[in-house]
Design a protein around this motif. Structure first.
Motif, PDB file in Angstrom:
ATOM      1  N   TYR A 132      -4.625  -9.857  -5.746  1.00  0.00           N
ATOM      2  CA  TYR A 132      -4.102 -10.939  -5.509  1.00  0.00           C
ATOM      3  C   TYR A 132      -4.149 -11.501  -3.973  1.00  0.00           C
ATOM      4  CZ  TYR A 132      -2.556 -12.114 -10.103  1.00  0.00           C
ATOM      5  OH  TYR A 132      -2.562 -12.194 -11.459  1.00  0.00           O
ATOM      6  N   LYS A 133      -4.816 -10.584  -3.305  1.00  0.00           N
ATOM      7  CA  LYS A 133      -5.521 -10.646  -1.874  1.00  0.00           C
ATOM      8  C   LYS A 133      -4.222 -10.432  -0.729  1.00  0.00           C
ATOM      9  CE  LYS A 133      -9.574 -13.390  -3.089  1.00  0.00           C
ATOM     10  NZ  LYS A 133     -10.434 -14.536  -2.803  1.00  0.00           N
ATOM     11  N   PHE A 134      -3.460  -9.706  -0.997  1.00  0.00           N
ATOM     12  CA  PHE A 134      -2.659  -9.327   0.104  1.00  0.00           C
ATOM     13  C   PHE A 134      -3.159  -8.154   0.569  1.00  0.00           C
ATOM     14  CE2 PHE A 134       0.332 -11.608  -2.875  1.00  0.00           C
ATOM     15  CZ  PHE A 134       0.853 -12.565  -1.918  1.00  0.00           C
ATOM     16  N   ALA A 135      -3.002  -8.014   1.947  1.00  0.00           N
ATOM     17  CA  ALA A 135      -3.071  -6.524   2.607  1.00  0.00           C
ATOM     18  C   ALA A 135      -1.726  -5.663   2.571  1.00  0.00           C
ATOM     19  CB  ALA A 135      -3.420  -6.867   4.190  1.00  0.00           C
ATOM     20  N   PHE A 136      -1.814  -4.609   2.547  1.00  0.00           N
ATOM     21  CA  PHE A 136      -0.666  -3.974   2.599  1.00  0.00           C
ATOM     22  C   PHE A 136      -0.668  -2.805   3.742  1.00  0.00           C
ATOM     23  CE2 PHE A 136      -3.401  -1.770  -0.379  1.00  0.00           C
ATOM     24  CZ  PHE A 136      -3.183  -0.485  -0.041  1.00  0.00           C
ATOM     25  N   LYS A 137       0.598  -2.217   4.357  1.00  0.00           N
ATOM     26  CA  LYS A 137       0.520  -1.429   5.543  1.00  0.00           C
ATOM     27  C   LYS A 137       1.032   0.021   4.972  1.00  0.00           C
ATOM     28  CE  LYS A 137       0.902  -1.088  10.260  1.00  0.00           C
ATOM     29  NZ  LYS A 137      -0.186  -1.733  11.202  1.00  0.00           N
ATOM     30  N   ALA A 138      -0.006   1.022   5.176  1.00  0.00           N
ATOM     31  CA  ALA A 138       0.165   2.360   4.787  1.00  0.00           C
ATOM     32  C   ALA A 138       0.648   2.563   3.479  1.00  0.00           C
ATOM     33  CB  ALA A 138       1.298   2.898   5.825  1.00  0.00           C
TER      34      ALA A 138
ATOM     35  N   LEU B  57       7.087  -1.035   0.065  1.00  0.00           N
ATOM     36  CA  LEU B  57       5.768  -1.263   0.567  1.00  0.00           C
ATOM     37  C   LEU B  57       5.886  -2.557   1.507  1.00  0.00           C
ATOM     38  CD1 LEU B  57       2.913  -0.557   0.044  1.00  0.00           C
ATOM     39  CD2 LEU B  57       2.756  -2.296  -1.654  1.00  0.00           C
ATOM     40  N   ALA B  58       5.244  -2.376   2.689  1.00  0.00           N
ATOM     41  CA  ALA B  58       5.041  -3.499   3.411  1.00  0.00           C
ATOM     42  C   ALA B  58       3.778  -4.003   3.175  1.00  0.00           C
ATOM     43  CB  ALA B  58       5.023  -3.188   5.200  1.00  0.00           C
ATOM     44  N   MET B  59       3.772  -5.669   2.773  1.00  0.00           N
ATOM     45  CA  MET B  59       2.578  -6.174   2.671  1.00  0.00           C
ATOM     46  C   MET B  59       2.488  -7.307   3.826  1.00  0.00           C
ATOM     47  SD  MET B  59       3.025  -7.032  -1.445  1.00  0.00           S
ATOM     48  CE  MET B  59       2.134  -8.767  -1.413  1.00  0.00           C
ATOM     49  N   ILE B  60       1.312  -7.720   4.220  1.00  0.00           N
ATOM     50  CA  ILE B  60       1.031  -8.393   5.241  1.00  0.00           C
ATOM     51  C   ILE B  60       0.111  -9.452   4.743  1.00  0.00           C
ATOM     52  CG2 ILE B  60      -0.068  -8.554   7.564  1.00  0.00           C
ATOM     53  CD1 ILE B  60       2.230  -6.309   7.218  1.00  0.00           C
TER      54      ILE B  60
ATOM     55  N   PRO C 274      11.439 -14.724  10.754  1.00  0.00           N
ATOM     56  CA  PRO C 274      10.040 -15.019  11.200  1.00  0.00           C
ATOM     57  C   PRO C 274       9.974 -14.824  12.974  1.00  0.00           C
ATOM     58  CG  PRO C 274      10.989 -16.903  10.662  1.00  0.00           C
ATOM     59  CD  PRO C 274      12.046 -15.879   9.952  1.00  0.00           C
ATOM     60  N   GLY C 275      11.025 -14.923  13.495  1.00  0.00           N
ATOM     61  CA  GLY C 275      11.205 -14.831  15.018  1.00  0.00           C
ATOM     62  C   GLY C 275      11.359 -13.375  15.412  1.00  0.00           C
ATOM     63  N   HIS C 276      11.516 -12.377  14.242  1.00  0.00           N
ATOM     64  CA  HIS C 276      11.674 -11.031  14.963  1.00  0.00           C
ATOM     65  C   HIS C 276      10.168 -10.225  14.603  1.00  0.00           C
ATOM     66  CE1 HIS C 276      13.405  -6.868  14.872  1.00  0.00           C
ATOM     67  NE2 HIS C 276      12.861  -6.560  13.717  1.00  0.00           N
ATOM     68  N   ASN C 277       9.858  -9.302  15.413  1.00  0.00           N
ATOM     69  CA  ASN C 277       8.765  -8.362  15.371  1.00  0.00           C
ATOM     70  C   ASN C 277       8.899  -7.256  14.563  1.00  0.00           C
ATOM     71  OD1 ASN C 277       5.604  -8.482  15.837  1.00  0.00           O
ATOM     72  ND2 ASN C 277       6.495  -6.598  16.930  1.00  0.00           N
ATOM     73  N   ASP C 278       8.629  -6.954  13.499  1.00  0.00           N
ATOM     74  CA  ASP C 278       8.944  -5.500  13.023  1.00  0.00           C
ATOM     75  C   ASP C 278       8.182  -4.423  13.633  1.00  0.00           C
ATOM     76  OD1 ASP C 278       8.721  -3.492  10.765  1.00  0.00           O
ATOM     77  OD2 ASP C 278      10.116  -4.950   9.941  1.00  0.00           O
ATOM     78  N   LYS C 279       8.996  -3.270  13.880  1.00  0.00           N
ATOM     79  CA  LYS C 279       8.478  -2.390  14.763  1.00  0.00           C
ATOM     80  C   LYS C 279       7.541  -1.411  13.777  1.00  0.00           C
ATOM     81  CE  LYS C 279      12.435   0.677  13.857  1.00  0.00           C
ATOM     82  NZ  LYS C 279      13.573   1.458  14.455  1.00  0.00           N
ATOM     83  N   HIS C 280       7.631  -1.636  12.555  1.00  0.00           N
ATOM     84  CA  HIS C 280       6.726  -0.715  11.664  1.00  0.00           C
ATOM     85  C   HIS C 280       5.533  -1.379  11.173  1.00  0.00           C
ATOM     86  CE1 HIS C 280      10.539   1.695  10.970  1.00  0.00           C
ATOM     87  NE2 HIS C 280      11.141   0.683  10.566  1.00  0.00           N
ATOM     88  N   THR C 281       5.500  -2.715  11.082  1.00  0.00           N
ATOM     89  CA  THR C 281       4.294  -3.542  10.857  1.00  0.00           C
ATOM     90  C   THR C 281       3.474  -4.207  11.916  1.00  0.00           C
ATOM     91  OG1 THR C 281       5.466  -5.556  10.343  1.00  0.00           O
ATOM     92  CG2 THR C 281       5.298  -3.888   8.726  1.00  0.00           C
ATOM     93  N   GLY C 282       4.483  -4.307  13.163  1.00  0.00           N
ATOM     94  CA  GLY C 282       3.753  -5.133  14.327  1.00  0.00           C
ATOM     95  C   GLY C 282       3.638  -6.661  14.022  1.00  0.00           C
ATOM     96  N   CYS C 283       4.368  -7.190  13.067  1.00  0.00           N
ATOM     97  CA  CYS C 283       4.220  -8.541  12.545  1.00  0.00           C
ATOM     98  C   CYS C 283       5.499  -9.019  12.320  1.00  0.00           C
ATOM     99  CB  CYS C 283       3.224  -8.738  11.369  1.00  0.00           C
ATOM    100  SG  CYS C 283       1.612  -8.139  11.341  1.00  0.00           S
ATOM    101  N   CYS C 284       5.987 -10.210  12.378  1.00  0.00           N
ATOM    102  CA  CYS C 284       7.154 -10.992  12.217  1.00  0.00           C
ATOM    103  C   CYS C 284       7.379 -11.047  10.529  1.00  0.00           C
ATOM    104  CB  CYS C 284       7.319 -12.368  12.896  1.00  0.00           C
ATOM    105  SG  CYS C 284       7.045 -12.438  14.604  1.00  0.00           S
ATOM    106  N   GLY C 285       8.515 -11.586  10.268  1.00  0.00           N
ATOM    107  CA  GLY C 285       9.038 -11.640   8.893  1.00  0.00           C
ATOM    108  C   GLY C 285       8.456 -12.762   8.284  1.00  0.00           C
ATOM    109  N   ASP C 286       8.392 -13.306   7.082  1.00  0.00           N
ATOM    110  CA  ASP C 286       7.897 -14.160   6.268  1.00  0.00           C
ATOM    111  C   ASP C 286       8.932 -15.269   6.144  1.00  0.00           C
ATOM    112  OD1 ASP C 286       9.190 -13.090   4.425  1.00  0.00           O
ATOM    113  OD2 ASP C 286       7.538 -13.069   2.738  1.00  0.00           O
ATOM    114  N   ASN C 287      10.015 -15.209   6.487  1.00  0.00           N
ATOM    115  CA  ASN C 287      11.122 -16.293   6.435  1.00  0.00           C
ATOM    116  C   ASN C 287      11.664 -16.487   4.887  1.00  0.00           C
ATOM    117  OD1 ASN C 287      12.388 -18.507   7.809  1.00  0.00           O
ATOM    118  ND2 ASN C 287      11.095 -20.052   6.828  1.00  0.00           N
ATOM    119  N   ASP C 288      11.417 -15.168   4.140  1.00  0.00           N
ATOM    120  CA  ASP C 288      12.249 -15.382   2.915  1.00  0.00           C
ATOM    121  C   ASP C 288      12.983 -14.138   2.585  1.00  0.00           C
ATOM    122  OD1 ASP C 288      10.635 -17.405   1.860  1.00  0.00           O
ATOM    123  OD2 ASP C 288       9.084 -16.058   1.231  1.00  0.00           O
ATOM    124  N   PRO C 289      13.925 -14.327   1.472  1.00  0.00           N
ATOM    125  CA  PRO C 289      14.933 -12.862   1.365  1.00  0.00           C
ATOM    126  C   PRO C 289      13.618 -11.909   0.955  1.00  0.00           C
ATOM    127  CG  PRO C 289      15.526 -14.975  -0.010  1.00  0.00           C
ATOM    128  CD  PRO C 289      14.315 -15.066   0.846  1.00  0.00           C
TER     129      PRO C 289
END
Length: 334
Positions: free
Chosen positions: A247-253, A197-200, A157-172
């Motif tokens: 189930y109301k998730f957004a996904f990236k590309a 698939l990248a879900m946001i 959660p402290g790392h900003n993913d370069k592909h999504t522009g968002c940090c991690g979700d703190n899970d495996p």
């Protein structure tokens, strides 16, 4: 091969919501199994899921990193499903408790991963002191794949993913396994990563690996990349995207290919290494383990046992899915 320690949740109705190395033996033997080159670890044959050198676990270089041999693991169920006290624990063949998130190795072979569900015990998620469930959102009854996670990975959660522009979700890193077998809860399987698939979710990156069984599935040899899923399982990827939307998730590309997927998994494995060796602050993530020699959180089997012994008494009576959950819901368009 990655070890997708599938703390399997999937393909069942009214599914509960789940929250979410020491001494090295350098001897290595190669063996053909199911058409896949697999590294056989020399040693006591103990299970690596929650491997402990005190228990005699051996490591070998399988081409993807240092990994203990996964064998002899078993699960132990505490109380009954659909209760607040329900837990599934993992044990090695000596009957010692292990921690699947940290002790099960990531690799089963080169580019083949283990899959499990993230003591790191399997338990049902709780919100406001009540058990959470996935609703039956028409036309889907819960998950449409075997659902689990890759051990020894962590979306920081402290790392900003370069592909999504968002940090991690703190899970495996999660896995949607699309093989023909309906896996059991807590089962550990070898999987071949095909795409991702990248879900946001709430501005957090939540990667979903699309994978297939590599050894046990009779059709696994037909799959080598995400495009094979489009041809051999028509409609499956589209259904996955539709499930995500409902189930109301957004996904990236769109879905990314195998090479991209492998890079993401290796990256989240590096984040896990930093977490378990306390190079970064996990902020509440339990890092107790029995096998990672460089980890300050490594404990002995007695400490792991104490976690189980401290649990409240088991529920004796059978529990059922609440009636307000066991019904159909429909997606409301805006």
């Amino acid at each position: 091969m990655f070890i997708v320690a599938l703390f399997t949740i999937a393909k069942s109705w009214n599914q509960p919501v789940y929250p979410s190395t020491d001494d090295w033996n350098l001897k290595k033997k190669k063996k053909k199994k199911g058409g896949i080159e697999r590294a056989q670890c020399a040693g006591a044959g103990l299970s690596p899921c929650q491997s402990a050198t005190p228990a005699g676990w051996w490591l070998c270089d399988s081409g993807g990193g240092w990994t203990p041999a996964v064998s002899g693991l078993s699960t132990e169920v505490h109380t009954v499903p659909f209760s607040l006290e329900y837990r599934v624990f993992f044990k090695n063949e000596k009957g010692q408790y292990v921690f699947p998130f940290h002790d099960i190795p990531i690799y089963a072979d080169k580019d083949v991963f283990h899959m499990v569900h993230p003591l790191n015990t399997i338990k049902q998620d709780v919100k406001k002191e009540k058990l959470r469930y996935f609703v039956n959102l028409f036309p889907y009854k819960g998950y449409i794949w075997n659902y689990g996670a890759i051990p020894q990975t962590w979306e920081d959660p402290g790392h900003n993913d370069k592909h999504t522009g968002c940090c991690g979700d703190n899970d495996p890193t999660d896995v949607c396994e699309i093989g023909s077998k309906v896996c059991a809860r807590g089962e550990i399987i070898d999987t071949k990563a095909l795409g991702i698939l990248a879900m946001i979710d709430k501005r957090e990156t939540d990667w979903k690996v699309i994978a297939t069984l590599t050894v046990d599935d009779p059709y696994a040899a037909n799959y080598s990349d995400i495009n094979d899923v489009k041809w051999l399982k028509p409609g499956y990827l589209e259904a996955t995207l539709d499930w995500v939307r409902r189930y109301k998730f957004a996904f990236k590309a769109a879905f990314k290919d195998k090479d991209f997927t492998t890079d993401i998994i290796k990256s989240t494995h590096d984040h896990w290494k930093a977490l378990v060796t306390k190079k970064i602050n996990g902020k509440g993530i339990s890092c107790m383990n029995t096998t990672v020699s460089e980890s300050p959180f490594k404990c002995d089997p007695d400490a792991a046992r104490a976690i189980v012994d401290a649990l409240p008494p088991s529920c004796e009576s059978a529990c059922t899915v609440p009636t307000d959950v066991d019904k159909w819901f429909r997606h409301q368009k805006n």
